[in-house]
Design a protein around this motif. Sequence first.
Motif, mmCIF file in Angstrom:
data_model
loop_
_atom_site.group_PDB
_atom_site.id
_atom_site.type_symbol
_atom_site.label_atom_id
_atom_site.label_comp_id
_atom_site.label_asym_id
_atom_site.label_seq_id
_atom_site.Cartn_x
_atom_site.Cartn_y
_atom_site.Cartn_z
ATOM 1 N N LYS A 175 0.855 -1.192 0.000
ATOM 2 C CA LYS A 175 0.000 0.000 0.000
ATOM 3 C C LYS A 175 0.889 1.240 0.000
ATOM 4 C CE LYS A 175 -3.701 -2.271 2.536
ATOM 5 N NZ LYS A 175 -4.589 -2.230 3.723
ATOM 6 N N SER A 176 1.737 1.339 -0.994
ATOM 7 C CA SER A 176 2.702 2.428 -1.012
ATOM 8 C C SER A 176 2.050 3.798 -1.072
ATOM 9 C CB SER A 176 3.649 2.244 -2.192
ATOM 10 O OG SER A 176 2.915 2.227 -3.408
ATOM 11 N N LEU A 177 0.999 3.922 -1.865
ATOM 12 C CA LEU A 177 0.355 5.225 -1.978
ATOM 13 C C LEU A 177 -0.304 5.640 -0.654
ATOM 14 C CD1 LEU A 177 -1.278 4.932 -5.513
ATOM 15 C CD2 LEU A 177 0.786 6.187 -4.861
ATOM 16 N N GLU A 178 -0.945 4.637 -0.017
ATOM 17 C CA GLU A 178 -1.588 4.921 1.268
ATOM 18 C C GLU A 178 -0.548 5.282 2.331
ATOM 19 O OE1 GLU A 178 -4.407 2.661 4.587
ATOM 20 O OE2 GLU A 178 -3.976 1.692 2.657
ATOM 21 N N LEU A 179 0.593 4.567 2.292
ATOM 22 C CA LEU A 179 1.653 4.831 3.253
ATOM 23 C C LEU A 179 2.240 6.221 3.079
ATOM 24 C CD1 LEU A 179 3.379 3.786 5.553
ATOM 25 C CD2 LEU A 179 4.924 2.778 3.850
ATOM 26 N N GLU A 180 2.455 6.613 1.845
ATOM 27 C CA GLU A 180 2.974 7.964 1.596
ATOM 28 C C GLU A 180 2.009 9.030 2.150
ATOM 29 O OE1 GLU A 180 5.499 7.068 -2.514
ATOM 30 O OE2 GLU A 180 3.767 8.435 -2.509
ATOM 31 N N HIS A 181 0.716 8.751 1.936
ATOM 32 C CA HIS A 181 -0.277 9.683 2.449
ATOM 33 C C HIS A 181 -0.217 9.767 3.984
ATOM 34 C CE1 HIS A 181 -3.989 11.950 2.764
ATOM 35 N NE2 HIS A 181 -4.471 11.016 3.598
ATOM 36 N N ASN A 182 -0.103 8.586 4.628
ATOM 37 C CA ASN A 182 -0.024 8.560 6.097
ATOM 38 C C ASN A 182 1.245 9.246 6.620
ATOM 39 O OD1 ASN A 182 -2.449 7.210 6.341
ATOM 40 N ND2 ASN A 182 -1.497 5.171 6.327
ATOM 41 N N GLN A 219 0.756 12.891 6.518
ATOM 42 C CA GLN A 219 -0.057 13.348 7.657
ATOM 43 C C GLN A 219 0.756 13.333 8.953
ATOM 44 O OE1 GLN A 219 -3.458 10.688 7.530
ATOM 45 N NE2 GLN A 219 -4.729 12.335 6.635
ATOM 46 N N LEU A 220 1.573 12.277 9.108
ATOM 47 C CA LEU A 220 2.402 12.173 10.310
ATOM 48 C C LEU A 220 3.410 13.311 10.390
ATOM 49 C CD1 LEU A 220 3.134 10.481 12.796
ATOM 50 C CD2 LEU A 220 4.699 9.185 11.339
ATOM 51 N N LYS A 255 5.065 18.276 12.931
ATOM 52 C CA LYS A 255 5.445 19.677 12.776
ATOM 53 C C LYS A 255 4.619 20.559 13.714
ATOM 54 C CE LYS A 255 5.927 23.305 9.308
ATOM 55 N NZ LYS A 255 5.744 23.669 7.885
ATOM 56 N N GLU A 256 3.304 20.289 13.737
ATOM 57 C CA GLU A 256 2.449 21.049 14.645
ATOM 58 C C GLU A 256 2.818 20.782 16.108
ATOM 59 O OE1 GLU A 256 -1.471 19.900 13.708
ATOM 60 O OE2 GLU A 256 -1.521 20.890 11.738
ATOM 61 N N LEU A 257 3.151 19.518 16.410
ATOM 62 C CA LEU A 257 3.519 19.169 17.777
ATOM 63 C C LEU A 257 4.799 19.869 18.206
ATOM 64 C CD1 LEU A 257 2.550 17.369 20.092
ATOM 65 C CD2 LEU A 257 3.987 15.545 19.192
ATOM 66 N N GLU A 258 5.762 19.954 17.288
ATOM 67 C CA GLU A 258 7.011 20.637 17.598
ATOM 68 C C GLU A 258 6.769 22.131 17.827
ATOM 69 O OE1 GLU A 258 9.936 20.830 14.473
ATOM 70 O OE2 GLU A 258 11.537 20.504 15.944
ATOM 71 N N GLN A 259 5.921 22.744 16.974
ATOM 72 C CA GLN A 259 5.601 24.160 17.162
ATOM 73 C C GLN A 259 4.930 24.391 18.515
ATOM 74 O OE1 GLN A 259 3.190 24.939 13.738
ATOM 75 N NE2 GLN A 259 4.946 25.271 12.366
ATOM 76 N N PHE A 260 4.025 23.441 18.871
ATOM 77 C CA PHE A 260 3.380 23.576 20.182
ATOM 78 C C PHE A 260 4.392 23.492 21.320
ATOM 79 C CE2 PHE A 260 0.486 23.117 23.591
ATOM 80 C CZ PHE A 260 0.939 22.071 24.387
#
Length: 636
Positions: free
Chosen positions: A398-405, A408-409, A414-419
Motif C-alpha cells: 500500500k505504497s500510496l496509502e503509506l505515503e499519504h499517512n 499526515q504524520l 510539525k504542529e507538535l514541535e511548534q506547540f
Amino acid sequence: MRCKSMHRRDIAIEFDPPLLFDTHNNRHKICKCMSSSEEQNIATLIEQHKTSRVGSLHWIHWLIVALSLLMTIAVWQYSKIQIQEKNENRFHREADQVITLIIERLQKYEDALWSGVANIQSHGGSVNFSQWNSFATALRLPEKYRGINGIGVIFNVPDTELADYLDSQQGDRPNYGIHPKHENPHRLPITYIEPVAENANAVGLDVAHEQNRLNAALKARDSGKAQITGPIYLVQSTERTPGFLFYAPFYRSNGAASATPLNVPERQKQFSGMVYAPFIVHKLMLGTLEKARRHVGITIRDDDFTLYNENNSDDQRFDKNPQFEQTFPLDIYGRQWQITIRSTTDFRDEAKNSQPTFILLGGILIDAMLFFLFLILSNANRRATLLANEISKGYQTKSLELEHNIKQLRESNKELEQFAFAASHDLQEPLRTLTSFTELLKSELEDKDNSPHVQASIQYINEAAERMRRLVLGLMSYSRIGREPELATVDCEQLLDNVLADLDSSINEHQAEISRSKLPTIKAYSTELHMLFQNLISNAIKFSKPNSIPHISVSCKDDGGNWLFSIQDDGIGIDPQQFDQIFLLFKRLHAQHDYPGSGIGLAKCKKVVTLHGGEIWIHSEENAGTTFFFTIPKTI
C-alpha cells in the motif's frame, strides 16, 4: 548485482543517520541500485528518523531548564542575603536602643542626685533628718525612678568634727552610729537614706571602709562630677546580688553651701559630702528595659566582674547559637562597662521569613513543569514513531496509502514541535524576566554602584519572584477548591488582643496609640476575621501622617440584625473620588516607594466581609483620617 540482493538488515547497517538526511539527489543516486521494495524501506527509515528527532528533547530545552534553575538559585540566594541584612539592621537598632536607654536612665537618676544637692544648698549646706525625708518623699521614687533603691546623703566628717556630728545625729536618732571601723584617713558615713525601712542596714555605713566605694567618692570629690563605684554588694541586699553606688558631690565655703570650686585643691578643701543612690543592677534593668519589649539578651561587665547577665542557659529566651552578638564598651560616670548584646530565640522567631523558600519552590515547580511538558511531548512522539512503524509493515503493498499517512504524520509532528516551543516559551516568560534583570543587576553590582538603576533592577527581580510566588499560591488555591471555612464562636476582645500582639513590632515602631470600646462575642469565621482586623489596623498604622503618632480607634455597636464595626484613624486619608476603586484587586493609590504593599489587602477585606454576608464601606477625606465600617450579620 549485490545492491539488488541486499537485505533490509544490511541497509540499516550501511546507511547511518547522516546519510539518511542527505540531499534529495544523493537519495536518488542510492536508490537507483535498489528494488522498489527496498526504496520503500529506506523511505520509511528516513521518515522514522525525522519523527524521532522531532519527538526527542532538544538541547535548547535542557538549556532552558538549566538556566531557569540557575536563575532561581541566584534569586533565592540574593533574597536570603537581603533578609540577613534586614535582620542585622534590626539587631543593631535594638542594640542601639538598649545602650541609649541605659544611658538615658542613668542620666535621669543623675538629675535626681543633683536635685538633692540643690536641696542641701538651699538649706545652707546641710539638712536634718526631717528635711531630707520631705525631699525624698516629694521625689516619688517608686513611681518616677524605677530601679533605684533609695536616695541618701553622705557627709564628709573630719576627725575634729566627729563628736559634734554624732551629737547632732543622735539627737534625732539615739541609736545612730558609724560603722565599720577602718584605718583609712577618710570618714564618709551615710547619714540619711530614704526609704529607711528598705535601707536600714546602710544607715551609718562609712563608705570609706571599702576601696571601690572610696575610690569613686574621691573621684567625685576631685572632679566635681557625678561618679559611680565599681561593682559592690549592697549591705541592704540579703541576696548578695551585684550593685553600685551613684555619687554627686557638694561643697561648702565658710560653713555655707557653695558652687563647685574651680580647681582640685579647692574642691578637696571645701568637700562637704555627697548625695548618693544605691542600685542593684537587676532591678535597674527591670526598670530600664523590660524583656517583653525587646528581642535581645544583655550582659553587663565592669572589668572582669559580671554585673548583670541574661545570656545564660537559665534564661528561657537564651539562644545557644545566636544569629547576632556584639560587645559595646560604654564609658559611664568614671567606669567602663562592657555591654554584650545577643539575639534571643524571640529574635530568631521574628526573623523567620518564608520568601526565599517560596522563591526556590516556585522556581523548582516551574522547572519541573517544563521538564514534564518536554517529557510528555517526547513520549507522544515516540508513540507517533511506533505508529509509523506499524504503517510501514504494509507499505510494500500500500505504497500510496503509506505515503499519504507519512505526509499526515509529518504535518502532525510539525504542529507538535511548534506547540512544544510555543508552550516552553510562554512558561519561560517569568524566568526570562528574572534572567534579564538579574544579569543587569549583576553588571551594576560589579561596580558597587548604588545608582537608581540598581534599585530598579532589584525591584524587577522582586516582581518576577512575586509572580513565581503567585503561581505557587494559585496551585494551592486550586487544591483547596471545595473546602469551606468553619463557623466558630469568636470573642472579638481576645481576637483584637491577638491582632495587636501580631502587630506589636509595627505599633512600637510608629508609637501608635490604639483605643477601643467593648467588643462582642459573635459567630464568625475566626481566621478570616483575624485577617480582616489585622489588614485594616496595619493599614491605619502604615498610612499615618509623617512625623506624627497614629491614633486608632476600634469600636462596635449593635445595629439590629448586624454587628457594625468601625476602625478609625487620623492618617493621610483617601480622596472620595477613589472610594469605588480601593477595594479592587491590585489597585494601589500610592507609589510603591512611598507606601509599599501588594494592592490586595483591601480586596481581601471585602472578600472576608462578603463571605460573612456583610458589607464594607469607607468614610474619609484627604489629610483628615479614614474610618472603615463593616457589618457582620448576627445570623450567618
